[in-house]
Design a protein around this motif. Structure first.
Motif, PDB file in Angstrom:
ATOM      1  N   ALA A  76      54.089  16.223  76.542  1.00 27.27           N
ATOM      2  CA  ALA A  76      55.357  15.486  76.449  1.00 27.27           C
ATOM      3  C   ALA A  76      55.115  14.012  76.146  1.00 27.27           C
ATOM      4  O   ALA A  76      55.870  13.406  75.386  1.00 27.27           O
ATOM      5  N   SER A  77      54.077  13.433  76.715  1.00 23.62           N
ATOM      6  CA  SER A  77      53.814  12.021  76.445  1.00 23.62           C
ATOM      7  C   SER A  77      53.275  11.820  75.038  1.00 23.62           C
ATOM      8  O   SER A  77      53.525  10.795  74.411  1.00 23.62           O
ATOM      9  N   VAL A  78      52.568  12.797  74.510  1.00 19.76           N
ATOM     10  CA  VAL A  78      52.017  12.702  73.158  1.00 19.76           C
ATOM     11  C   VAL A  78      53.128  12.755  72.108  1.00 19.76           C
ATOM     12  O   VAL A  78      53.014  12.162  71.033  1.00 19.76           O
ATOM     13  N   VAL A  79      54.220  13.434  72.409  1.00 21.55           N
ATOM     14  CA  VAL A  79      55.334  13.541  71.461  1.00 21.55           C
ATOM     15  C   VAL A  79      55.839  12.165  71.043  1.00 21.55           C
ATOM     16  O   VAL A  79      56.201  11.950  69.886  1.00 21.55           O
ATOM     17  N   THR A  80      55.832  11.207  71.960  1.00 22.42           N
ATOM     18  CA  THR A  80      56.344   9.876  71.630  1.00 22.42           C
ATOM     19  C   THR A  80      55.501   9.179  70.562  1.00 22.42           C
ATOM     20  O   THR A  80      56.006   8.318  69.858  1.00 22.42           O
ATOM     21  N   TYR A  81      54.225   9.551  70.439  1.00 24.44           N
ATOM     22  CA  TYR A  81      53.377   8.965  69.399  1.00 24.44           C
ATOM     23  C   TYR A  81      53.742   9.477  68.013  1.00 24.44           C
ATOM     24  O   TYR A  81      53.382   8.871  67.009  1.00 24.44           O
ATOM     25  N   LEU A  82      54.448  10.598  67.940  1.00 27.97           N
ATOM     26  CA  LEU A  82      54.814  11.172  66.652  1.00 27.97           C
ATOM     27  C   LEU A  82      56.082  10.540  66.062  1.00 27.97           C
ATOM     28  O   LEU A  82      56.323  10.653  64.859  1.00 27.97           O
ATOM     29  N   LEU A  83      56.881   9.889  66.880  1.00 27.40           N
ATOM     30  CA  LEU A  83      58.138   9.310  66.396  1.00 27.40           C
ATOM     31  C   LEU A  83      57.945   8.269  65.291  1.00 27.40           C
ATOM     32  O   LEU A  83      58.675   8.300  64.287  1.00 27.40           O
ATOM     33  N   PRO A  84      56.987   7.339  65.393  1.00 23.17           N
ATOM     34  CA  PRO A  84      56.799   6.396  64.284  1.00 23.17           C
ATOM     35  C   PRO A  84      56.377   7.090  62.989  1.00 23.17           C
ATOM     36  O   PRO A  84      56.737   6.644  61.899  1.00 23.17           O
ATOM     37  N   ILE A  85      55.637   8.180  63.095  1.00 22.21           N
ATOM     38  CA  ILE A  85      55.232   8.926  61.902  1.00 22.21           C
ATOM     39  C   ILE A  85      56.465   9.513  61.218  1.00 22.21           C
ATOM     40  O   ILE A  85      56.610   9.434  59.995  1.00 22.21           O
ATOM     41  N   VAL A  86      57.349  10.078  62.005  1.00 24.50           N
ATOM     42  CA  VAL A  86      58.592  10.618  61.453  1.00 24.50           C
ATOM     43  C   VAL A  86      59.402   9.498  60.802  1.00 24.50           C
ATOM     44  O   VAL A  86      59.950   9.667  59.703  1.00 24.50           O
ATOM     45  N   ALA A  87      59.461   8.339  61.435  1.00 19.96           N
ATOM     46  CA  ALA A  87      60.202   7.204  60.880  1.00 19.96           C
ATOM     47  C   ALA A  87      59.606   6.750  59.550  1.00 19.96           C
ATOM     48  O   ALA A  87      60.341   6.465  58.598  1.00 19.96           O
ATOM     49  N   VAL A  88      58.288   6.718  59.447  1.00 20.69           N
ATOM     50  CA  VAL A  88      57.634   6.322  58.197  1.00 20.69           C
ATOM     51  C   VAL A  88      57.936   7.342  57.103  1.00 20.69           C
ATOM     52  O   VAL A  88      58.268   6.982  55.963  1.00 20.69           O
ATOM     53  N   ILE A  89      57.839   8.621  57.441  1.00 20.64           N
ATOM     54  CA  ILE A  89      58.112   9.666  56.444  1.00 20.64           C
ATOM     55  C   ILE A  89      59.570   9.613  55.983  1.00 20.64           C
ATOM     56  O   ILE A  89      59.852   9.710  54.777  1.00 20.64           O
ATOM     57  N   LEU A  90      60.492   9.442  56.912  1.00 14.15           N
ATOM     58  CA  LEU A  90      61.907   9.352  56.536  1.00 14.15           C
ATOM     59  C   LEU A  90      62.174   8.105  55.690  1.00 14.15           C
ATOM     60  O   LEU A  90      62.951   8.152  54.725  1.00 14.15           O
ATOM     61  N   GLY A  91      61.546   6.993  56.029  1.00 15.89           N
ATOM     62  CA  GLY A  91      61.685   5.779  55.236  1.00 15.89           C
ATOM     63  C   GLY A  91      61.139   5.955  53.831  1.00 15.89           C
ATOM     64  O   GLY A  91      61.717   5.486  52.846  1.00 15.89           O
ATOM     65  N   TRP A  92      60.033   6.672  53.714  1.00 17.99           N
ATOM     66  CA  TRP A  92      59.432   6.933  52.409  1.00 17.99           C
ATOM     67  C   TRP A  92      60.313   7.873  51.588  1.00 17.99           C
ATOM     68  O   TRP A  92      60.550   7.639  50.399  1.00 17.99           O
ATOM     69  N   LEU A  93      60.828   8.923  52.224  1.00 13.85           N
ATOM     70  CA  LEU A  93      61.644   9.910  51.511  1.00 13.85           C
ATOM     71  C   LEU A  93      63.015   9.368  51.093  1.00 13.85           C
ATOM     72  O   LEU A  93      63.438   9.560  49.951  1.00 13.85           O
ATOM     73  N   PHE A  94      63.708   8.729  52.003  1.00 10.64           N
ATOM     74  CA  PHE A  94      65.101   8.375  51.760  1.00 10.64           C
ATOM     75  C   PHE A  94      65.330   6.926  51.349  1.00 10.64           C
ATOM     76  O   PHE A  94      66.303   6.616  50.674  1.00 10.64           O
ATOM     77  N   LEU A  95      64.458   6.031  51.782  1.00 12.38           N
ATOM     78  CA  LEU A  95      64.634   4.614  51.460  1.00 12.38           C
ATOM     79  C   LEU A  95      63.602   4.118  50.448  1.00 12.38           C
ATOM     80  O   LEU A  95      63.596   2.941  50.101  1.00 12.38           O
ATOM     81  N   HIS A  96      62.706   5.016  50.034  1.00 16.31           N
ATOM     82  CA  HIS A  96      61.670   4.699  49.045  1.00 16.31           C
ATOM     83  C   HIS A  96      60.802   3.533  49.493  1.00 16.31           C
ATOM     84  O   HIS A  96      60.418   2.682  48.682  1.00 16.31           O
ATOM     85  N   GLU A  97      60.505   3.489  50.777  1.00 15.23           N
ATOM     86  CA  GLU A  97      59.625   2.447  51.306  1.00 15.23           C
ATOM     87  C   GLU A  97      58.179   2.796  50.974  1.00 15.23           C
ATOM     88  O   GLU A  97      57.809   3.967  50.899  1.00 15.23           O
TER      89      GLU A  97
END
Length: 125
Positions: A76-97
């Motif tokens: 459960a504590s490790v899951v929180t480390y994955l959130l920034p990765i999801v944010a980067v992927i979403l930013g790359w996919l939808f905002l073309h960052e």
């Protein structure tokens, strides 16, 4: 939470509701004395607050308790480390960052750490 709350047969939804309900009650008691302005109650703001509270915070708490119950507190504590990765992927996919080399290295490092914690958990089962 792993030691005192989960594993006792109490559903994650009830644990989440109890924790968030207690926090809401404590905040409601402190609000008049906190020195803040009294809020303006607009329908769109209250609706947004309820939706974000129920779907965002409420669902996250239920899932967190569920992961603790099913996989243990380490997972459960490790899951929180994955959130920034999801944010980067979403930013790359939808905002073309841009995804720089440093970001890619950080993602690889986090995923390597998550993998190491999962392998260790599998060995101790």
């Amino acid at each position: 939470m792993g030691r005192f709350l989960t594993g006792r047969g109490i559903p994650p939804l009830m644990l989440s509701a109890a924790q968030l309900g207690a926090a809401t009650a404590l905040l409601a008691l402190a609000m008049p004395f906190a020195g803040l302005e009294s809020p303006t109650w607009r329908l769109d703001a209250v609706t947004s607050l309820l939706v974000l509270g129920a779907l965002g915070t409420g669902a996250a708490y239920v899932l967190n308790y569920r992961i603790i119950d099913d996989e243990g507190p380490t997972a459960a504590s490790v899951v929180t480390y994955l959130l920034p990765i999801v944010a980067v992927i979403l930013g790359w996919l939808f905002l073309h960052e841009a995804v720089t080399t440093a970001i890619a290295a950080g993602i690889a490092l986090v995923l390597a750490g998550v993998t190491l914690t999962r392998k260790r958990s599998a060995e101790h089962r």
